[in-house]
Design an enzyme around this catalytic site. Structure first.
Site, PDB file in Angstrom:
ATOM      1  N   CYS A 108      32.332  47.626  44.080  1.00 65.53           N
ATOM      2  CA  CYS A 108      31.611  48.583  44.908  1.00 65.53           C
ATOM      3  C   CYS A 108      32.482  49.799  45.204  1.00 65.53           C
ATOM      4  O   CYS A 108      32.725  50.608  44.326  1.00 65.53           O
ATOM      5  CB  CYS A 108      31.094  47.922  46.185  1.00 65.53           C
ATOM      6  SG  CYS A 108      29.846  48.921  47.045  1.00 65.53           S
ATOM      7  N   HIS A 211      28.062  43.077  43.818  1.00 67.62           N
ATOM      8  CA  HIS A 211      28.939  42.320  44.709  1.00 67.62           C
ATOM      9  C   HIS A 211      29.103  40.857  44.291  1.00 67.62           C
ATOM     10  O   HIS A 211      28.515  39.957  44.899  1.00 67.62           O
ATOM     11  CB  HIS A 211      28.402  42.389  46.143  1.00 67.62           C
ATOM     12  CG  HIS A 211      28.530  43.737  46.752  1.00 67.62           C
ATOM     13  ND1 HIS A 211      29.649  44.147  47.453  1.00 67.62           N
ATOM     14  CD2 HIS A 211      27.684  44.799  46.744  1.00 67.62           C
ATOM     15  CE1 HIS A 211      29.485  45.393  47.857  1.00 67.62           C
ATOM     16  NE2 HIS A 211      28.305  45.813  47.447  1.00 67.62           N
ATOM     17  N   GLU A 213      31.495  39.045  44.990  1.00 71.09           N
ATOM     18  CA  GLU A 213      32.114  38.298  46.093  1.00 71.09           C
ATOM     19  C   GLU A 213      31.062  37.600  46.951  1.00 71.09           C
ATOM     20  O   GLU A 213      31.351  36.594  47.617  1.00 71.09           O
ATOM     21  CB  GLU A 213      33.013  39.204  46.946  1.00 71.09           C
ATOM     22  CG  GLU A 213      32.314  40.082  47.945  1.00 71.09           C
ATOM     23  CD  GLU A 213      31.793  41.389  47.362  1.00 71.09           C
ATOM     24  OE1 GLU A 213      31.479  42.312  48.130  1.00 71.09           O
ATOM     25  OE2 GLU A 213      31.680  41.494  46.114  1.00 71.09           O
TER      26      GLU A 213
END
Length: 241
Positions: A108, A211, A213
């Site tokens: 990001c 994303h 994560e």
């Protein structure tokens, strides 16, 4: 094989005068076989140089808007909070890690910063500068996909995933506008935004706008990104063992 040690740029809470970390960055690296370590927030070039020598790879995490000063512009009214200390740290860290050909993954803001620092520019606010019907700033839960991206068949991302398209999660209001000369696009959204980039001349410098994560616990493609990053940083693999 010796586990690669990955330094993660810290997230910064300006109001609380602190820095912190999302567990998804740590867990994604751990599950891929690496050892994650949150870095200190510093622009000390000597200290960062020592970190580059000690660590095998670096994850440029999400967070604040990249300051337009990084790419030679002034903030618009829609540019949100920036963190000068983090911008300065990442400039030095990226330069040193790039020179040493360390493995780098930007997520990001991380993708955006790499592009800006390498000579590209950003949209300061997509709603104002690149309006679209696609929602790039989804609501929770963040592990769910919100839109599709098209993957270029002549890229390492396609070689790894083997698919011309995939669904990704999305939570950003800035994005790549002009691509840095050293980077190439690996995936784009339907409204034409760069969603994944890489540096062809380097062993592993990737950036993704989505994303992993958040999504890696439920998404194999996200796990593959972390795995490819960690494997590329492994000292034994770089030594040809």
């Amino acid at each position: 094989m010796k586990k690669p040690v990955i330094g993660i740029v810290p997230l910064v809470d300006i109001e609380r005068n602190s820095y912190w970390m999302l567990p998804g960055y740590m867990k994604g690296i751990e599950e891929a076989g690496g050892i994650p370590v949150m870095l200190p927030l510093t622009s000390d070039r000597e200290a960062l140089g020592q970190m580059v020598r000690l660590f095998d790879g670096f994850l440029f995490s999400g967070g604040h808007d990249v300051s337009p000063s990084v790419y030679g512009q002034t903030p618009s009214g829609k540019c949100e909070t920036c963190c000068a200390e983090r911008d300065e740290m990442e400039k030095i860290l990226l330069e040193l890690a790039w020179e040493e050909d360390k493995s780098i993954l930007g997520i990001c803001r991380g993708l955006q910063f790499i592009n800006a620092a390498m000579g590209g520019t950003l949209y300061q606010d997509l709603e104002e500068e690149h309006p679209s019907s696609i929602s790039h700033r989804q609501s929770p839960p963040y592990d769910k996909p919100s839109h599709s991206v098209s993957v270029d068949g002549d890229t390492p991302l396609y070689d790894m995933l083997g698919t011309p398209s995939l669904m990704v999660n999305s939570c950003h209001h800035q994005a790549v506008r002009e691509l840095a000369p050293a980077l190439r696009v690996m995936a784009v959204s339907d409204d034409g935004l760069a969603e994944a980039v890489y540096a062809p001349e380097k062993t592993f410098v990737w950036g993704v706008q989505w994303h992993p994560e958040f999504s890696h616990p439920v998404d194999e493609n996200s796990r593959k990104i972390f795995k490819r990053f960690v494997d590329s940083a492994a000292p034994d693999s770089r030594n040809g063992d």
